[in-house]
Design a protein around this motif. Sequence first.
Motif, mmCIF file in Angstrom:
data_model
loop_
_atom_site.group_PDB
_atom_site.id
_atom_site.type_symbol
_atom_site.label_atom_id
_atom_site.label_comp_id
_atom_site.label_asym_id
_atom_site.label_seq_id
_atom_site.Cartn_x
_atom_site.Cartn_y
_atom_site.Cartn_z
ATOM 1 N N SER A 137 0.822 -1.202 0.000
ATOM 2 C CA SER A 137 0.000 0.000 0.000
ATOM 3 C C SER A 137 0.862 1.260 0.000
ATOM 4 O O SER A 137 1.909 1.312 0.647
ATOM 5 C CB SER A 137 -0.910 0.002 1.237
ATOM 6 O OG SER A 137 -1.549 1.254 1.392
ATOM 7 N N ARG A 191 -9.059 5.406 -1.546
ATOM 8 C CA ARG A 191 -7.872 4.560 -1.355
ATOM 9 C C ARG A 191 -7.844 3.951 0.036
ATOM 10 O O ARG A 191 -7.503 2.778 0.203
ATOM 11 C CB ARG A 191 -6.610 5.398 -1.581
ATOM 12 C CG ARG A 191 -5.330 4.582 -1.560
ATOM 13 C CD ARG A 191 -4.138 5.405 -1.989
ATOM 14 N NE ARG A 191 -4.289 5.893 -3.351
ATOM 15 C CZ ARG A 191 -3.359 6.619 -3.981
ATOM 16 N NH1 ARG A 191 -2.234 6.936 -3.353
ATOM 17 N NH2 ARG A 191 -3.553 7.015 -5.212
ATOM 18 N N PHE A 192 -8.223 4.739 1.043
ATOM 19 C CA PHE A 192 -8.297 4.185 2.400
ATOM 20 C C PHE A 192 -9.324 3.068 2.463
ATOM 21 O O PHE A 192 -9.080 2.015 3.048
ATOM 22 C CB PHE A 192 -8.675 5.279 3.405
ATOM 23 C CG PHE A 192 -9.212 4.736 4.700
ATOM 24 C CD1 PHE A 192 -8.375 4.126 5.621
ATOM 25 C CD2 PHE A 192 -10.579 4.789 4.990
ATOM 26 C CE1 PHE A 192 -8.871 3.597 6.803
ATOM 27 C CE2 PHE A 192 -11.085 4.269 6.160
ATOM 28 C CZ PHE A 192 -10.226 3.669 7.070
ATOM 29 N N LEU A 226 -0.726 4.228 0.664
ATOM 30 C CA LEU A 226 -1.647 5.181 1.281
ATOM 31 C C LEU A 226 -0.922 6.167 2.178
ATOM 32 O O LEU A 226 -1.207 7.374 2.145
ATOM 33 C CB LEU A 226 -2.711 4.426 2.080
ATOM 34 C CG LEU A 226 -3.689 5.288 2.882
ATOM 35 C CD1 LEU A 226 -4.480 6.199 1.959
ATOM 36 C CD2 LEU A 226 -4.639 4.417 3.703
#
Length: 397
Positions: free
Chosen positions: A194, A269-270, A196
């Motif tokens: 990820s 995205r989260f 993020l």
Amino acid sequence: MNKITNHDQLLQLEHPFVKIPLEKFKSSLKVSQKHIEKEISTLTNTVSDISKKSQQGDMNPAEVEKALEAIVHRLSNLKRRLKDTRAEESLYSQRTKVRLQHLQEFTTIPTLDSDGFGRWSRVRLNRILVDYMLREGFRETAALLAKSEGIEEMVDIELFVQSRKVEQALQRFSCTECLQWCHENKSNLKKIKSTLEFSLREQEFIELVRKRQTQEAIAYARKHLIVWQETHMREIKKVMGLLAFPPSTNCQPYKGLYDASRWKKLIARFRADNFALQCFTPEPILNVTLQAGLSALKTPMCYIDEHRNVNCPVCDGETLGALATDLPLSHHLNSTIVCRISGQIMNEDNLPMVLPNGYVYSYNALMEMASMNNGKATCPRTGAVYDISQIKKVFIS
């Protein structure tokens, strides 16, 4: 009688249903183990140190007693933490058991026409609806439905409540809660590769530049962005260019970096990363289930206005048809002729009949129309009116 010959096919969509509480149970066990190993290691070293110092005369009895009281206090704190994790383990253990029993019940149902299948399907539909409402933000409605149907242990409301807090913070243009979430799940986010956290750091830098707090932005970049230089140097160079452009700039790509829509992308995205960590499907199970059925109904005719069937869910492009847009066409070994007027299948019990203008409709539909119009049938496509005696049978070879 619709006998169920392969239960596994109908259970293929239920993998996340059991995996979610099981993974949470395993995660809780790991947390307990981590607490125990950490405290045991610390206490072992502390006891060795106390023993060594007391033997060498570096600690008097009062100091030894005080040190032992500190150890007891730490053990009490450990007991408290383990009690909390034990409650969480019991919760997810019970949920796993209930969900396995629910799926096991399905394997004992012989036919789709039985009362048992009706009851089981109702429970499944309710939990799928709860999942959909939670994803759409209707938490209170979802909780009421789960409680009224007695399926609290088959849904994961608290997981959505936790994620909702992070999403609400992002909606307020704050990355603090999401960064905290990233810290708590750092190892798991690394496993799924990820990015993020970098995106959040990048956004915080942008907000500092937006406020023209140049020195603070540079200091922030040195502390939080430079650590990503090996994998995100190109993005770092681009975002650093904002220092030379005000928020009112029309120059791309810097105008896009200032755009408030980036916050919506961060939320998306989260949500995607959170669903991946929690073992949720990217799409609501309701959508997936509906698409499984729609894929069996979709044909090229569904997207031709003059051939749309009023009884076909795919033909309605504003509702279920929208879900079927990206689905492949169904594979039919045998053609089925459907009446445009009634939507019923034309077969030996409902023969296809042709009007003088060449259009074909079902016998039942034409006779019903004629019975209400003095023996006259009107073609819905051309508006031509014919006597019912003028219709002829169609023989398809």
